[in-house]
Design a protein around this motif. Structure first.
Motif, PDB file in Angstrom:
ATOM      1  N   LYS A 127      55.550  35.371  41.714  1.00 25.02           N
ATOM      2  CA  LYS A 127      54.878  35.739  40.461  1.00 25.02           C
ATOM      3  C   LYS A 127      54.329  37.162  40.534  1.00 25.02           C
ATOM      4  O   LYS A 127      53.798  37.584  41.560  1.00 25.02           O
ATOM      5  N   VAL A 128      54.470  37.916  39.464  1.00 23.21           N
ATOM      6  CA  VAL A 128      53.898  39.255  39.367  1.00 23.21           C
ATOM      7  C   VAL A 128      52.523  39.124  38.724  1.00 23.21           C
ATOM      8  O   VAL A 128      52.373  38.455  37.701  1.00 23.21           O
ATOM      9  N   ARG A 129      51.538  39.756  39.320  1.00 24.22           N
ATOM     10  CA  ARG A 129      50.171  39.684  38.820  1.00 24.22           C
ATOM     11  C   ARG A 129      49.579  41.088  38.732  1.00 24.22           C
ATOM     12  O   ARG A 129      50.020  42.023  39.403  1.00 24.22           O
ATOM     13  N   TYR A 130      48.552  41.221  37.891  1.00 20.91           N
ATOM     14  CA  TYR A 130      47.875  42.490  37.661  1.00 20.91           C
ATOM     15  C   TYR A 130      46.369  42.290  37.775  1.00 20.91           C
ATOM     16  O   TYR A 130      45.856  41.257  37.348  1.00 20.91           O
ATOM     17  N   LYS A 131      45.681  43.277  38.338  1.00 20.46           N
ATOM     18  CA  LYS A 131      44.221  43.246  38.311  1.00 20.46           C
ATOM     19  C   LYS A 131      43.799  43.819  36.962  1.00 20.46           C
ATOM     20  O   LYS A 131      44.320  44.850  36.515  1.00 20.46           O
ATOM     21  N   LYS A 132      42.847  43.162  36.331  1.00 18.53           N
ATOM     22  CA  LYS A 132      42.382  43.605  35.012  1.00 18.53           C
ATOM     23  C   LYS A 132      41.873  45.047  35.083  1.00 18.53           C
ATOM     24  O   LYS A 132      42.138  45.843  34.183  1.00 18.53           O
TER      25      LYS A 132
ATOM     26  N   SER B  64      54.840  44.659  24.663  1.00 14.81           N
ATOM     27  CA  SER B  64      55.798  43.607  25.015  1.00 14.81           C
ATOM     28  C   SER B  64      55.900  43.484  26.536  1.00 14.81           C
ATOM     29  O   SER B  64      55.503  44.389  27.281  1.00 14.81           O
ATOM     30  N   LEU B  65      56.486  42.376  26.973  1.00 12.80           N
ATOM     31  CA  LEU B  65      56.719  42.188  28.401  1.00 12.80           C
ATOM     32  C   LEU B  65      57.702  43.224  28.938  1.00 12.80           C
ATOM     33  O   LEU B  65      57.580  43.673  30.082  1.00 12.80           O
ATOM     34  N   VAL B  66      58.653  43.635  28.119  1.00 18.90           N
ATOM     35  CA  VAL B  66      59.620  44.655  28.531  1.00 18.90           C
ATOM     36  C   VAL B  66      58.904  45.988  28.764  1.00 18.90           C
ATOM     37  O   VAL B  66      59.141  46.669  29.769  1.00 18.90           O
ATOM     38  N   THR B  67      58.011  46.357  27.868  1.00 18.28           N
ATOM     39  CA  THR B  67      57.256  47.602  28.016  1.00 18.28           C
ATOM     40  C   THR B  67      56.352  47.528  29.240  1.00 18.28           C
ATOM     41  O   THR B  67      56.246  48.487  30.006  1.00 18.28           O
ATOM     42  N   LEU B  68      55.713  46.385  29.447  1.00 18.45           N
ATOM     43  CA  LEU B  68      54.863  46.206  30.627  1.00 18.45           C
ATOM     44  C   LEU B  68      55.685  46.374  31.904  1.00 18.45           C
ATOM     45  O   LEU B  68      55.265  47.052  32.841  1.00 18.45           O
ATOM     46  N   TRP B  69      56.868  45.768  31.941  1.00 23.18           N
ATOM     47  CA  TRP B  69      57.723  45.899  33.119  1.00 23.18           C
ATOM     48  C   TRP B  69      58.129  47.354  33.341  1.00 23.18           C
ATOM     49  O   TRP B  69      58.144  47.847  34.469  1.00 23.18           O
TER      50      TRP B  69
ATOM     51  N   ASN C 273      32.805  39.577  38.658  1.00 26.31           N
ATOM     52  CA  ASN C 273      33.145  40.881  38.097  1.00 26.31           C
ATOM     53  C   ASN C 273      34.386  40.695  37.227  1.00 26.31           C
ATOM     54  O   ASN C 273      35.472  40.430  37.730  1.00 26.31           O
ATOM     55  N   ASN C 274      34.223  40.817  35.919  1.00 26.55           N
ATOM     56  CA  ASN C 274      35.327  40.564  34.986  1.00 26.55           C
ATOM     57  C   ASN C 274      36.501  41.508  35.187  1.00 26.55           C
ATOM     58  O   ASN C 274      37.617  41.180  34.818  1.00 26.55           O
ATOM     59  N   ASP C 275      36.260  42.692  35.754  1.00 27.44           N
ATOM     60  CA  ASP C 275      37.357  43.639  35.964  1.00 27.44           C
ATOM     61  C   ASP C 275      38.251  43.234  37.132  1.00 27.44           C
ATOM     62  O   ASP C 275      39.334  43.754  37.285  1.00 27.44           O
ATOM     63  N   GLU C 276      37.797  42.328  37.981  1.00 20.51           N
ATOM     64  CA  GLU C 276      38.596  41.907  39.129  1.00 20.51           C
ATOM     65  C   GLU C 276      39.355  40.612  38.850  1.00 20.51           C
ATOM     66  O   GLU C 276      39.872  39.991  39.764  1.00 20.51           O
ATOM     67  N   ILE C 277      39.426  40.227  37.606  1.00 23.71           N
ATOM     68  CA  ILE C 277      40.187  39.047  37.220  1.00 23.71           C
ATOM     69  C   ILE C 277      41.676  39.351  37.397  1.00 23.71           C
ATOM     70  O   ILE C 277      42.139  40.448  37.095  1.00 23.71           O
ATOM     71  N   ILE C 278      42.406  38.357  37.879  1.00 33.49           N
ATOM     72  CA  ILE C 278      43.849  38.494  38.065  1.00 33.49           C
ATOM     73  C   ILE C 278      44.553  38.008  36.799  1.00 33.49           C
ATOM     74  O   ILE C 278      44.259  36.926  36.300  1.00 33.49           O
ATOM     75  N   LEU C 279      45.454  38.840  36.279  1.00 33.07           N
ATOM     76  CA  LEU C 279      46.161  38.528  35.037  1.00 33.07           C
ATOM     77  C   LEU C 279      47.633  38.247  35.304  1.00 33.07           C
ATOM     78  O   LEU C 279      48.245  38.882  36.166  1.00 33.07           O
ATOM     79  N   SER C 280      48.183  37.340  34.531  1.00 29.35           N
ATOM     80  CA  SER C 280      49.626  37.120  34.546  1.00 29.35           C
ATOM     81  C   SER C 280      50.289  38.252  33.760  1.00 29.35           C
ATOM     82  O   SER C 280      49.612  39.060  33.102  1.00 29.35           O
ATOM     83  N   ARG C 281      51.604  38.289  33.789  1.00 28.88           N
ATOM     84  CA  ARG C 281      52.334  39.301  33.008  1.00 28.88           C
ATOM     85  C   ARG C 281      52.014  39.148  31.530  1.00 28.88           C
ATOM     86  O   ARG C 281      51.784  40.133  30.821  1.00 28.88           O
ATOM     87  N   GLU C 282      51.999  37.916  31.059  1.00 32.38           N
ATOM     88  CA  GLU C 282      51.745  37.651  29.638  1.00 32.38           C
ATOM     89  C   GLU C 282      50.334  38.093  29.241  1.00 32.38           C
ATOM     90  O   GLU C 282      50.133  38.696  28.182  1.00 32.38           O
ATOM     91  N   GLU C 283      49.349  37.808  30.101  1.00 34.69           N
ATOM     92  CA  GLU C 283      47.969  38.192  29.800  1.00 34.69           C
ATOM     93  C   GLU C 283      47.799  39.708  29.805  1.00 34.69           C
ATOM     94  O   GLU C 283      47.106  40.264  28.951  1.00 34.69           O
ATOM     95  N   ALA C 284      48.439  40.378  30.759  1.00 34.36           N
ATOM     96  CA  ALA C 284      48.353  41.843  30.829  1.00 34.36           C
ATOM     97  C   ALA C 284      48.994  42.480  29.599  1.00 34.36           C
ATOM     98  O   ALA C 284      48.443  43.412  29.010  1.00 34.36           O
ATOM     99  N   ALA C 285      50.161  41.975  29.202  1.00 31.88           N
ATOM    100  CA  ALA C 285      50.837  42.511  28.018  1.00 31.88           C
ATOM    101  C   ALA C 285      49.992  42.281  26.771  1.00 31.88           C
ATOM    102  O   ALA C 285      49.876  43.169  25.921  1.00 31.88           O
ATOM    103  N   LYS C 286      49.387  41.121  26.663  1.00 33.71           N
ATOM    104  CA  LYS C 286      48.546  40.816  25.499  1.00 33.71           C
ATOM    105  C   LYS C 286      47.318  41.723  25.471  1.00 33.71           C
ATOM    106  O   LYS C 286      46.936  42.229  24.418  1.00 33.71           O
ATOM    107  N   LEU C 287      46.714  41.960  26.638  1.00 32.93           N
ATOM    108  CA  LEU C 287      45.545  42.838  26.718  1.00 32.93           C
ATOM    109  C   LEU C 287      45.880  44.243  26.231  1.00 32.93           C
ATOM    110  O   LEU C 287      45.081  44.887  25.542  1.00 32.93           O
TER     111      LEU C 287
END
Length: 79
Positions: free
Chosen positions: A57-62, A36-41, A18-32
């Motif tokens: 590490k901080v992670r996000y579910k897609k 910026s990383l500041v705005t994401l934070w 399930n592509n929606d359950e992929i775990i994203l790094s901060r950088e990947e979430a911000a890019k998606l």
């Protein structure tokens, strides 16, 4: 044993994560989100986008990141 190996290969070949359950790094979430990383934070700190920690590490579910996009802002019409 050969039959088990063939059956296992068929199972793996048919597996579609399930592509929606992929775990994203901060950088990947911000890019998606194209932010910026500041705005994401800031959004994470305000609980607009849920995050979790794995070790230090901080992670996000897609799916959580995509759901944050669909939330509507509420405007009361007054200025």
């Amino acid at each position: 044993i050969r039959g088990v190996i063939i059956a296992f290969q068929e199972i793996i070949g048919n597996f579609k994560p399930n592509n929606d359950e992929i775990i994203l790094s901060r950088e990947e979430a911000a890019k998606l989100l194209s932010i910026s990383l500041v705005t994401l934070w800031d959004l994470t700190r305000k609980d607009k986008i849920p995050a979790f920690r794995i070790g230090n590490k901080v992670r996000y579910k897609k799916s959580d990141v995509l759901n944050a996009l669909t939330q509507k802002n509420k405007f009361n019409g007054s200025r």
